[in-house]
Motif scaffolding. Structure first.
Motif, PDB file in Angstrom:
ATOM      1  N   GLY A   1     -81.285  31.402  63.230  1.00  0.00           N
ATOM      2  CA  GLY A   1     -81.040  30.031  63.669  1.00  0.00           C
ATOM      3  C   GLY A   1     -80.808  29.929  65.163  1.00  0.00           C
ATOM      4  O   GLY A   1     -81.307  29.011  65.822  1.00  0.00           O
ATOM      5  N   ALA A   2     -80.051  30.882  65.713  1.00  0.00           N
ATOM      6  CA  ALA A   2     -79.794  30.870  67.153  1.00  0.00           C
ATOM      7  C   ALA A   2     -81.064  31.182  67.937  1.00  0.00           C
ATOM      8  O   ALA A   2     -81.309  30.595  68.999  1.00  0.00           O
ATOM      9  CB  ALA A   2     -78.695  31.875  67.497  1.00  0.00           C
ATOM     10  N   PHE A   3     -81.866  32.119  67.429  1.00  0.00           N
ATOM     11  CA  PHE A   3     -83.143  32.447  68.074  1.00  0.00           C
ATOM     12  C   PHE A   3     -84.035  31.207  68.131  1.00  0.00           C
ATOM     13  O   PHE A   3     -84.583  30.856  69.183  1.00  0.00           O
ATOM     14  CB  PHE A   3     -83.850  33.573  67.319  1.00  0.00           C
TER      15      PHE A   3
ATOM     16  N   TYR B   1     -84.905  25.183  73.047  1.00  0.00           N
ATOM     17  CA  TYR B   1     -84.332  24.670  74.302  1.00  0.00           C
ATOM     18  C   TYR B   1     -85.136  25.143  75.507  1.00  0.00           C
ATOM     19  O   TYR B   1     -85.386  24.387  76.457  1.00  0.00           O
ATOM     20  CB  TYR B   1     -82.876  25.121  74.448  1.00  0.00           C
ATOM     21  N   ILE B   2     -85.539  26.422  75.489  1.00  0.00           N
ATOM     22  CA  ILE B   2     -86.305  26.979  76.605  1.00  0.00           C
ATOM     23  C   ILE B   2     -87.666  26.292  76.715  1.00  0.00           C
ATOM     24  O   ILE B   2     -88.121  25.926  77.808  1.00  0.00           O
ATOM     25  CB  ILE B   2     -86.459  28.506  76.440  1.00  0.00           C
TER      26      ILE B   2
ATOM     27  N   MET C   1     -73.497  36.812  65.996  1.00  0.00           N
ATOM     28  CA  MET C   1     -74.775  36.452  65.389  1.00  0.00           C
ATOM     29  C   MET C   1     -75.522  35.469  66.287  1.00  0.00           C
ATOM     30  O   MET C   1     -76.725  35.609  66.538  1.00  0.00           O
ATOM     31  CB  MET C   1     -74.550  35.841  64.007  1.00  0.00           C
ATOM     32  N   ILE C   2     -74.793  34.476  66.789  1.00  0.00           N
ATOM     33  CA  ILE C   2     -75.391  33.487  67.686  1.00  0.00           C
ATOM     34  C   ILE C   2     -75.815  34.148  68.995  1.00  0.00           C
ATOM     35  O   ILE C   2     -76.916  33.900  69.502  1.00  0.00           O
ATOM     36  CB  ILE C   2     -74.395  32.341  67.945  1.00  0.00           C
TER      37      ILE C   2
ATOM     38  N   MET D   1     -79.993  36.020  72.659  1.00  0.00           N
ATOM     39  CA  MET D   1     -80.518  37.099  73.501  1.00  0.00           C
ATOM     40  C   MET D   1     -81.990  37.359  73.206  1.00  0.00           C
ATOM     41  O   MET D   1     -82.816  37.496  74.121  1.00  0.00           O
ATOM     42  CB  MET D   1     -79.716  38.396  73.276  1.00  0.00           C
ATOM     43  N   GLN D   2     -82.331  37.407  71.934  1.00  0.00           N
ATOM     44  CA  GLN D   2     -83.726  37.653  71.557  1.00  0.00           C
ATOM     45  C   GLN D   2     -84.651  36.557  72.086  1.00  0.00           C
ATOM     46  O   GLN D   2     -85.745  36.843  72.585  1.00  0.00           O
ATOM     47  CB  GLN D   2     -83.837  37.736  70.031  1.00  0.00           C
ATOM     48  N   ALA D   3     -84.209  35.319  71.981  1.00  0.00           N
ATOM     49  CA  ALA D   3     -85.033  34.206  72.463  1.00  0.00           C
ATOM     50  C   ALA D   3     -85.203  34.264  73.972  1.00  0.00           C
ATOM     51  O   ALA D   3     -86.304  34.040  74.497  1.00  0.00           O
ATOM     52  CB  ALA D   3     -84.396  32.881  72.043  1.00  0.00           C
TER      53      ALA D   3
END
Length: 334
Positions: free
Chosen positions: A222-224, A230-231, A247-248, A253-255
């Motif tokens: 979900g955070a990814f 957003y990016i 987790m977030i 970080m991955q995104a």
């Protein structure tokens, strides 16, 4: 004369069948009716408060988004179970799902089991739902939540001051544009962390910038997805982030890395919980370490004190947390 079901039926005005069903915790009996029958049965000695023989680990889920996603909770439950058995009590798990139709029946069944003490993991619980648990007659300790207006025995982690440490560490590394990635399930832990984030900025003379608040689902996926969106939308980014949990932070970080941002050269990030996975990422995640096992042990010990002395004063135990520094934070180069 010995009190039997027939006598309780006469005293309560309800049929023998209704009384029998209520005392057997069978469904289909109105909540108020069942409570009245149990009260009469207890007052007249049909139900006696037996010695507590077991501890029920009760997990409360509202949306389940926080509880189901984080490995934090499996460690906590393992610790609770181990300490309960060390203390000589059998252990069982009761899962309460607030949005299920049988929720109230399950709560009533829990309260009617006078031979079990309750250890309530209330992470996703709001005050109105917690208030119901004040009616429990057996010993009860709440873990991982706290309500100013409700006098539960409570064991929880520090949130606000711990986030202050994290934000101050970012400021020490030259960051002034510090964003906050918040989970969209606004549990009380996250709300406290939000206060810590804002307070730490104000104390250093930095006004929180609402455009630096990014809301995502409280999971890695979900955070990814949220950060990636957003990016792609061209959202202005800070030089550093604090995230509500690991987790977030890891999903974000991955995104960021997928979109060409270097961590920590371009953007620094700090999480919360110190889950094992955070150390395995590249770079390793700087985070707030929570002694989850200690929280479980202390909660059980507090519950045992209650079992052994019902007149014990109630208390709130708050565990201090440590900042674990790894590679996800660097000096601000702007």
């Amino acid at each position: 004369m010995k009190v039997n079901i027939k006598k309780i039926s006469e005293l309560s005005g309800f049929s023998v069948a209704t009384v029998s069903n209520a005392l057997s915790n069978k469904r289909g009996v109105n909540k108020d009716t069942a409570e009245r029958i149990v009260k009469i049965a207890r007052e007249h000695g049909y139900i006696r408060d037996e010695k507590i023989k077991r501890i029920k680990m009760v997990t409360y889920r509202d949306s389940g988004e926080v509880f189901n996603e984080s490995p934090f909770f499996s460690t906590l439950l393992d610790s609770i179970e181990a300490e309960s058995r060390r203390s000589g009590y059998d252990v069982s798990i009761v899962n309460l799902y607030r949005r299920h139709g049988d929720y109230e029946d399950n709560v009533r069944e829990l309260f009617n089991d006078t031979m079990s003490a309750i250890l309530l993991v209330g992470t996703e619980m709001g005050e109105s739902d917690a208030e119901v648990f004040m009616e429990a007659s057996q010993p009860l300790v709440m873990v991982d939540n706290y309500f100013e207006n409700l006098c539960f025995d409570t064991v929880l982690m520090d949130n606000e001051d711990s986030v202050g440490k994290a934000v101050n560490y970012l400021i020490e590394n030259g960051h002034r544009k510090i964003g906050y990635i918040q989970g969209d399930a606004r549990i009380r832990n996250f709300i406290s962390r939000s206060r810590g984030y804002r307070r730490a900025l104000w104390e250093k003379g930095i006004s929180p910038d609402e455009e630096m608040i990014f809301e995502v689902k409280p999971s890695i996926v979900g955070a990814f997805e949220g950060m990636n969106r957003y990016i792609e939308e061209g959202r202005r980014l800070p030089t550093a982030f604090f995230a509500d949990n690991d987790m977030i932070a890891l999903g974000a970080m991955q995104a960021l890395q997928k979109n060409g941002f270097s961590i920590p050269d371009d953007i620094s990030i700090i999480g919360f919980d110190d889950i094992t996975l955070g150390e395995a990422f590249v770079p390793g995640l700087t985070t707030i370490n929570v002694d989850i096992k200690a929280m479980g042990r202390l909660a059980v010990r507090r519950l045992v004190e209650q079992i052994q002395n019902r007149d014990e004063a109630r208390s709130c135990t708050r565990l201090y947390n440590d900042l674990v520094i790894r590679g996800s934070v660097g000096k601000n180069k702007e």
